[in-house]
Write an enzyme that holds these catalytic residues in place. Structure first.
Site, PDB file in Angstrom:
ATOM      1  CB  CYS A 135      56.967  27.267  82.733  1.00 22.99           C
ATOM      2  SG  CYS A 135      58.689  27.299  83.505  1.00 22.99           S
ATOM      3  CB  CYS A 138      59.560  30.012  81.962  1.00 17.47           C
ATOM      4  SG  CYS A 138      59.697  28.148  82.118  1.00 17.47           S
ATOM      5  CG  ASP A 139      56.530  32.315  80.825  1.00 19.55           C
ATOM      6  OD1 ASP A 139      57.486  32.815  80.138  1.00 19.55           O
ATOM      7  OD2 ASP A 139      55.879  31.390  80.354  1.00 19.55           O
TER       8      ASP A 139
END
Ligand code: NDP
Length: 314
Positions: A135, A138-139
């Site tokens: 992701c 997200c990261d």
């Protein structure tokens, strides 16, 4: 006689817990069957910095623990385990679990999520959350000025590669063929980005890393799939952009789904093709796939279920 629950929730990520919180506060005494991977995809993430309300960020598993406690505080009953069969052909709906128990419910909320696809390497599993991620949204921000690799050749891969260039020095796309599956416009955008580099006809065969001073990815072994030639490259991170699979197999043939198995919800609601069955979170969302959007749709599912139950005679 078996107890007939008002609302039974299958799955326990942000969508399921939020549905449980709202259903419990509506006094529906929901029952949740959590799945064996209680908490869902966030249990494999480290820091979550994009969930509103946590200005300093929070660990994914801690956040899910907070969600669980909040849902329990208002009276959600939780059962750990996997659902193995559902019967949506008549009401009350029947739900069976792996240990042979059967539950009945007037309304069902499905929040079984989706699973990112992985390459299936042992080393990939080892460094998941420590440099390996599926992701970018997200990261990505943890890879400021780093050199990262991304596997995939579809729209997700192009979108994630573009996104990662906001942070990373270089993003090298590793694709197993010599042409992309992504739409032309997404390909063109990615190809025009000077920070994106390309490794064609290649696959990642191993993630290399170190455990001290902290667990992190340091490189990759890559093989040219045409010549068989192996190479080793230094890398700070590996992103997978090879697609997601909705966890909807239990409902095949019983609920309307799209070609790749996402449950279809109607008219921007959480209503599915079966009255009394509602779906929220990633199992019905191939587009946004964020904890906050999943939680939002969980709230919608509880409200939809509550209002639908009111229309049903006892
Ligand atoms: P896709 O299935 O379209 O693409 C997956 C990619 O990953 C393919 O290039 C595939 O290679 C590669 N791949 C799959 N498995 C492996 C493996 N084991 N090892 C190496 N490579 C692998 O998935 P997406 O998630 O990209 O897209 C899903 C759907 O969502 C599509 O319809 C897409 O258009 C849509 N989407 C739209 C977006 C937008 O419009 N903004 C953004 C994201 C997705 P190969 O090509 O060789 O099969």
């Amino acid at each position: 006689m078996t107890e007939i629950h008002n609302v039974l929730i299958i799955g326990s990520g942000p969508a399921g817990y939020t549905a449980a919180l709202y259903a419990a506060r509506a006094n529906l005494k929901p029952l949740m069957i959590t799945g064996v991977e209680q908490g869902g995809q966030l249990m494999t993430t480290t820091d979550v910095e994009n969930y509103p309300g946590y200005p300093k960020g929070i660990l994914g598993p801690e956040m899910m623990e907070d969600f669980r406690k909040q849902a329990e505080r208002f009276g959600t009953e939780m059962i750990w385990g996997n659902v193995t069969a559902v019967d949506l052909s008549k009401r009350p709906f029947k739900v069976s679990t792996q240990d042979g128990q059967t539950f009945e419910a007037k309304a069902l909320i499905i929040s079984t999520g989706a699973s990112a696809k992985y390459l299936g390497l042992e080393s990939e599993k080892k460094y998941l959350g420590h440099g390996v991620s599926a992701c970018a949204t997200c990261d990505g921000a943890f890879f400021k000025n780093k050199n990262v690799y991304l596997v995939g050749g579809g729209d997700t891969a192009m979108e994630e590669a573009q996104f990662l260039t906001r942070f990373a020095n270089t993003v090298t796309v590793v694709h197993r063929r010599d042409s992309l599956r992504a739409s032309k416009i997404m390909q063109d955008r990615a190809k025009a980005n000077p920070k994106i580099q390309w490794l064609w006809n290649s696959s990642v065969t191993e993630v290399l890393g170190q455990d001290q001073p902290h667990k992190q990815v340091t490189g990759l072994k890559i093989k040219n799939v045409q010549t068989g030639q192996p190479t080793q490259v230094p890398a700070d991170g590996l992103f997978l952009g090879i697609g997601h699979e909705p966890n909807s197999h239990l409902f095949k043939g019983q609920l309307e789904m799209n070609a790749v198995g996402y449950i279809i919800t109607k008219d921007k609601s959480t209503y599915t093709s079966v009255p009394g069955v509602f779906a929220c979170g990633d199992v019905q969302d191939p587009i946004y796939r964020q904890a906050v959007t999943a939680a939002g749709s969980g709230c919608m599912a509880a409200i939809d279920a509550e209002r639908w139950l009111e229309t049903q005679a006892d």
